[in-house]
Design a protein around this motif. Sequence first.
Motif, PDB file in Angstrom:
ATOM      1  N   PRO A 186      92.261  34.822  -2.056  1.00 17.36           N
ATOM      2  CA  PRO A 186      91.698  35.318  -1.126  1.00 17.36           C
ATOM      3  C   PRO A 186      91.567  36.577  -0.980  1.00 17.36           C
ATOM      4  CG  PRO A 186      94.342  34.392  -0.801  1.00 17.36           C
ATOM      5  CD  PRO A 186      93.529  33.770  -2.303  1.00 17.36           C
ATOM      6  N   GLY A 187      90.842  37.021   0.125  1.00 11.69           N
ATOM      7  CA  GLY A 187      90.670  38.848   1.091  1.00 11.69           C
ATOM      8  C   GLY A 187      89.653  39.079  -0.121  1.00 11.69           C
ATOM      9  N   ALA A 188      89.247  38.618  -1.341  1.00  9.96           N
ATOM     10  CA  ALA A 188      88.296  39.516  -1.977  1.00  9.96           C
ATOM     11  C   ALA A 188      87.514  39.625  -2.073  1.00  9.96           C
ATOM     12  CB  ALA A 188      88.105  38.052  -4.111  1.00  9.96           C
ATOM     13  N   LYS A 189      86.771  40.147  -2.283  1.00 11.91           N
ATOM     14  CA  LYS A 189      85.611  41.249  -0.665  1.00 11.91           C
ATOM     15  C   LYS A 189      84.365  40.196  -1.077  1.00 11.91           C
ATOM     16  CE  LYS A 189      83.310  45.935  -0.642  1.00 11.91           C
ATOM     17  NZ  LYS A 189      83.629  47.466  -1.387  1.00 11.91           N
ATOM     18  N   GLN A 190      84.375  39.757  -1.969  1.00 10.93           N
ATOM     19  CA  GLN A 190      83.126  38.827  -2.011  1.00 10.93           C
ATOM     20  C   GLN A 190      83.537  37.298  -2.314  1.00 10.93           C
ATOM     21  OE1 GLN A 190      79.246  39.533  -4.470  1.00 10.93           O
ATOM     22  NE2 GLN A 190      78.581  39.701  -2.339  1.00 10.93           N
ATOM     23  N   GLU A 191      83.992  36.445  -1.961  1.00 11.06           N
ATOM     24  CA  GLU A 191      84.747  35.859  -2.262  1.00 11.06           C
ATOM     25  C   GLU A 191      83.572  34.313  -2.420  1.00 11.06           C
ATOM     26  OE1 GLU A 191      87.025  33.191   1.612  1.00 11.06           O
ATOM     27  OE2 GLU A 191      87.997  34.318   1.595  1.00 11.06           O
ATOM     28  N   LYS A 192      84.076  33.823  -4.129  1.00  7.24           N
ATOM     29  CA  LYS A 192      83.547  32.726  -4.362  1.00  7.24           C
ATOM     30  C   LYS A 192      83.987  31.342  -4.022  1.00  7.24           C
ATOM     31  CE  LYS A 192      81.705  35.521  -8.608  1.00  7.24           C
ATOM     32  NZ  LYS A 192      82.667  36.560  -8.606  1.00  7.24           N
ATOM     33  N   TRP A 193      82.902  30.471  -3.602  1.00  3.25           N
ATOM     34  CA  TRP A 193      83.554  28.799  -3.353  1.00  3.25           C
ATOM     35  C   TRP A 193      82.326  28.415  -4.117  1.00  3.25           C
ATOM     36  CZ3 TRP A 193      86.318  27.658   1.548  1.00  3.25           C
ATOM     37  CH2 TRP A 193      86.767  28.789   2.072  1.00  3.25           C
ATOM     38  N   LEU A 194      83.060  27.190  -4.905  1.00  2.79           N
ATOM     39  CA  LEU A 194      81.733  26.366  -4.846  1.00  2.79           C
ATOM     40  C   LEU A 194      81.521  24.789  -3.854  1.00  2.79           C
ATOM     41  CD1 LEU A 194      83.810  25.106  -8.436  1.00  2.79           C
ATOM     42  CD2 LEU A 194      81.487  27.028  -8.295  1.00  2.79           C
ATOM     43  N   LEU A 195      80.378  24.295  -3.926  1.00  6.37           N
ATOM     44  CA  LEU A 195      80.451  23.685  -3.318  1.00  6.37           C
ATOM     45  C   LEU A 195      79.405  22.345  -3.655  1.00  6.37           C
ATOM     46  CD1 LEU A 195      78.950  22.429  -0.175  1.00  6.37           C
ATOM     47  CD2 LEU A 195      76.539  24.088  -0.980  1.00  6.37           C
ATOM     48  N   ILE A 196      80.260  20.908  -3.693  1.00  8.69           N
ATOM     49  CA  ILE A 196      79.629  19.624  -4.831  1.00  8.69           C
ATOM     50  C   ILE A 196      80.098  18.814  -3.671  1.00  8.69           C
ATOM     51  CG2 ILE A 196      80.768  18.606  -6.061  1.00  8.69           C
ATOM     52  CD1 ILE A 196      83.153  21.370  -7.339  1.00  8.69           C
ATOM     53  N   LYS A 197      79.038  18.344  -3.741  1.00  7.35           N
ATOM     54  CA  LYS A 197      78.637  16.861  -2.890  1.00  7.35           C
ATOM     55  C   LYS A 197      79.924  15.602  -2.957  1.00  7.35           C
ATOM     56  CE  LYS A 197      76.457  13.622  -0.934  1.00  7.35           C
ATOM     57  NZ  LYS A 197      78.012  13.550  -0.295  1.00  7.35           N
ATOM     58  N   MET A 198      80.730  15.117  -1.795  1.00  6.80           N
ATOM     59  CA  MET A 198      81.538  14.564  -1.961  1.00  6.80           C
ATOM     60  C   MET A 198      80.952  13.032  -2.653  1.00  6.80           C
ATOM     61  SD  MET A 198      83.818  15.219   0.718  1.00  6.80           S
ATOM     62  CE  MET A 198      85.014  14.770   0.884  1.00  6.80           C
ATOM     63  N   ASP A 199      81.776  12.077  -3.721  1.00  7.48           N
ATOM     64  CA  ASP A 199      80.952  10.791  -3.954  1.00  7.48           C
ATOM     65  C   ASP A 199      81.623   9.726  -3.173  1.00  7.48           C
ATOM     66  OD1 ASP A 199      80.666   8.706  -5.723  1.00  7.48           O
ATOM     67  OD2 ASP A 199      81.585   9.122  -7.932  1.00  7.48           O
ATOM     68  N   ASP A 200      80.308  10.050  -2.226  1.00  6.50           N
ATOM     69  CA  ASP A 200      79.755   8.640  -1.222  1.00  6.50           C
ATOM     70  C   ASP A 200      78.777   7.653  -1.167  1.00  6.50           C
ATOM     71  OD1 ASP A 200      78.279  10.512  -0.648  1.00  6.50           O
ATOM     72  OD2 ASP A 200      79.919  11.281   1.280  1.00  6.50           O
ATOM     73  N   ASP A 201      78.432   6.923  -0.310  1.00  4.61           N
ATOM     74  CA  ASP A 201      77.462   6.145  -0.150  1.00  4.61           C
ATOM     75  C   ASP A 201      76.237   7.153  -0.383  1.00  4.61           C
ATOM     76  OD1 ASP A 201      78.877   3.896   0.022  1.00  4.61           O
ATOM     77  OD2 ASP A 201      79.068   3.392   1.728  1.00  4.61           O
ATOM     78  N   HIS A 202      76.573   8.346  -0.068  1.00  2.00           N
ATOM     79  CA  HIS A 202      74.920   9.147  -0.461  1.00  2.00           C
ATOM     80  C   HIS A 202      75.293   9.855  -1.593  1.00  2.00           C
ATOM     81  CE1 HIS A 202      74.715   7.961   4.380  1.00  2.00           C
ATOM     82  NE2 HIS A 202      75.678   7.783   4.511  1.00  2.00           N
ATOM     83  N   ALA A 203      75.979   9.777  -2.350  1.00  2.00           N
ATOM     84  CA  ALA A 203      75.566  10.633  -3.623  1.00  2.00           C
ATOM     85  C   ALA A 203      74.486  10.153  -4.254  1.00  2.00           C
ATOM     86  CB  ALA A 203      77.150  10.594  -3.989  1.00  2.00           C
ATOM     87  N   ASP A 204      73.882  10.859  -5.176  1.00  2.00           N
ATOM     88  CA  ASP A 204      72.489  10.513  -5.694  1.00  2.00           C
ATOM     89  C   ASP A 204      72.222  10.407  -6.743  1.00  2.00           C
ATOM     90  OD1 ASP A 204      70.603   9.466  -6.517  1.00  2.00           O
ATOM     91  OD2 ASP A 204      69.722   8.499  -4.846  1.00  2.00           O
ATOM     92  N   ALA A 205      72.768  10.961  -7.887  1.00  2.00           N
ATOM     93  CA  ALA A 205      72.940  12.151  -8.877  1.00  2.00           C
ATOM     94  C   ALA A 205      70.862  12.278  -9.332  1.00  2.00           C
ATOM     95  CB  ALA A 205      73.088  11.379 -10.279  1.00  2.00           C
ATOM     96  N   ARG A 206      70.133  10.810  -8.855  1.00  2.00           N
ATOM     97  CA  ARG A 206      68.590  10.936  -9.025  1.00  2.00           C
ATOM     98  C   ARG A 206      67.947  12.235  -7.809  1.00  2.00           C
ATOM     99  NH1 ARG A 206      68.273   4.995  -8.822  1.00  2.00           N
ATOM    100  NH2 ARG A 206      69.777   5.317  -7.541  1.00  2.00           N
ATOM    101  N   ARG A 207      68.745  11.913  -7.081  1.00  2.00           N
ATOM    102  CA  ARG A 207      67.380  12.820  -6.200  1.00  2.00           C
ATOM    103  C   ARG A 207      67.312  14.072  -6.429  1.00  2.00           C
ATOM    104  NH1 ARG A 207      69.104  12.866  -0.082  1.00  2.00           N
ATOM    105  NH2 ARG A 207      67.452  14.293   0.221  1.00  2.00           N
TER     106      ARG A 207
END
Length: 190
Positions: A145-166
């Motif tokens: 926290p507080g790092a100059k450029q915070e790095k995050w990860l954006l990940i699809k949650m595994d639900d009905d709208h998850a689709d590895a082929r799209r």
Amino acid sequence: MADKLKEYEKRRDLKKSGEPSGGKSSGKPIFVIQKHDASSLHYDFRLEIGGVLASWAVPKGPSTDPSEKRLAIRTDDHPVDYAGFEGVIPEGEYGAGPVLIWDRGDIENLDDDSLTTGLKSGHIKVRLKGGKLKGGYALTRTSKPGAKQEKWLLIKMDDDHADARRNPISTQPESVESGRDLDEIAKDED
Ligand code: MN
């Protein structure tokens, strides 16, 4: 709120750049993803939190596949009206280049904590109700926290709208607002 936008305002001349300066929440929190061809192409992922658009630059854009982790670099908070911005940021201004509204819609917080708390603690879970993206997405901070450029990860949650082929990043590159692609937006402004 004005304080949150200090960095945003400092980096640009709003009269020259033509970008929005303010805006009020409609009451329902929203998200927007803007495809932005600046010095390098990226997707600006923005969530309405605490009266502004908390923002991350996602170089590869979001995925619909829960096994894909997408780097998301936290950037300046933007005004709520930015969600409606599509056009060209002129040469010489910060982020010069075309911007298109790749997706937008309402969001729903899926975490017990508020989105404001999640932004501080580094754990956010939201349901997106967009034209292209739907369902849960998790944002997790990986840098200190507080790092100059915070790095995050954006990940699809595994639900009905998850689709590895799209792969909407490549199959649906156009604006959800105007149907235009980045080249057309750049041409229209000439
Ligand atoms: Mn950008």
